[in-house]
Design an enzyme around this catalytic site. Sequence first.
Site, PDB file in Angstrom:
ATOM      1  CB  VAL A  32     -11.664  31.619  -6.791  1.00 39.91           C
ATOM      2  CG1 VAL A  32     -10.647  31.944  -5.700  1.00 39.91           C
ATOM      3  CG2 VAL A  32     -13.074  31.603  -6.210  1.00 39.91           C
ATOM      4  CG  LEU A  52      -7.766  29.590  -7.520  1.00 43.08           C
ATOM      5  CD1 LEU A  52      -8.409  29.298  -6.167  1.00 43.08           C
ATOM      6  CD2 LEU A  52      -6.251  29.513  -7.393  1.00 43.08           C
ATOM      7  CD  GLN A  81     -16.101  15.976 -17.447  1.00 47.35           C
ATOM      8  OE1 GLN A  81     -17.158  15.648 -16.919  1.00 47.35           O
ATOM      9  NE2 GLN A  81     -15.514  17.145 -17.178  1.00 47.35           N
ATOM     10  CG  ASP A  86     -14.681  25.074 -16.102  1.00 47.83           C
ATOM     11  OD1 ASP A  86     -13.792  24.868 -16.938  1.00 47.83           O
ATOM     12  OD2 ASP A  86     -14.550  24.842 -14.894  1.00 47.83           O
ATOM     13  CD  GLU A 111     -19.784  34.133 -13.226  1.00 43.80           C
ATOM     14  OE1 GLU A 111     -18.818  34.926 -13.406  1.00 43.80           O
ATOM     15  OE2 GLU A 111     -20.932  34.511 -12.968  1.00 43.80           O
ATOM     16  CB  SER A 123      -7.621  20.477 -10.630  1.00 50.94           C
ATOM     17  OG  SER A 123      -8.729  20.691  -9.783  1.00 50.94           O
ATOM     18  N   GLY A 170     -11.288  27.536  -5.254  1.00 45.06           N
ATOM     19  CA  GLY A 170     -12.436  27.787  -6.123  1.00 45.06           C
ATOM     20  C   GLY A 170     -13.589  26.857  -5.804  1.00 45.06           C
ATOM     21  CG  HIS A 171     -13.243  22.682  -6.570  1.00 47.47           C
ATOM     22  ND1 HIS A 171     -11.903  22.479  -6.811  1.00 47.47           N
ATOM     23  CD2 HIS A 171     -13.879  22.340  -7.715  1.00 47.47           C
ATOM     24  CE1 HIS A 171     -11.738  22.018  -8.031  1.00 47.47           C
ATOM     25  NE2 HIS A 171     -12.923  21.934  -8.614  1.00 47.47           N
TER      26      HIS A 171
END
Length: 279
Positions: A177, A185, A62, A151, A149, A187, A37-38
């Site tokens: 993704v 996807l 955060q 998040d 998208e 982490s 995704g990244h």
Amino acid sequence: MPPILRTVAELRARVSDWKAAGETVGVVPTMGALHEGHLSLARRARATCDRVIVTIFVNPRQFNNPADLEKYPRTEAQDAALLASVGVDAVFAPGPEEVYPRGFATNVSVSGVSEPLEGAHRPGHFDGVATVVAKLFGMTRADRAFFGEKDWQQLMVVQRLVADLNIPVTIEGCATVREADGLALSSRNRRLSAEGRARAPALVRAMQAATEAMRGGQAVPEALAEARAAVLAAGFETVDYLELRTADLLLPMERLEGRGRLLAAATLDGVRLIDNIPV
């Protein structure tokens, strides 16, 4: 391998050279532990901008749960190797003291769009996001910034931040993704057990079923209740929310009209997974 820059001074010197040459700069803000995704964001930036910076910073502001911050995976060497394959020009990986030096006293807060959903369940989270993103934009002097998208609420917060503060950066939202079975996807997925990983796609399947039901005429509250029940029946421990909201302001929607977004957060194996799909 792309150079790994640790200080704002190093970063600004490099960006100044690029800007002097008339080159455009794209930034992909991340917290590391990179996945496809990244990399898709970095490729989008590579195709759009002359120069690409990926930032890697696990932002303590955060995280409202210290244990979650401690458990967040840190894989900088692997991340840099992955980014080399994409052709990134620089990795900015500062330490906490570089981002929040002694005496740091400023907090950026975006009201409205940050308050429901993740904002309600993670107090202070979006203040931390808005503050670090505003700083990264100032540090990198980026022309364009790329966010996933997945998040969605974060993307809306960043867009509001940039519009309200007249920050001269274009925000590009990029499609989520997914794995072949539909799991978004993240982490955090690496923290799932094998059994949990097999159960995880039930979240997006329930969301897709609710979307089809609502489009077919089922009442929104009934469709959402059935979706929540399906997620719990699949083995998730909790459902923090599974709600239909307007796509931009994230206001509650009682019926399908205009652009909507179905957003969810649920816990499996003690891992909190979030997802969203257009409706």
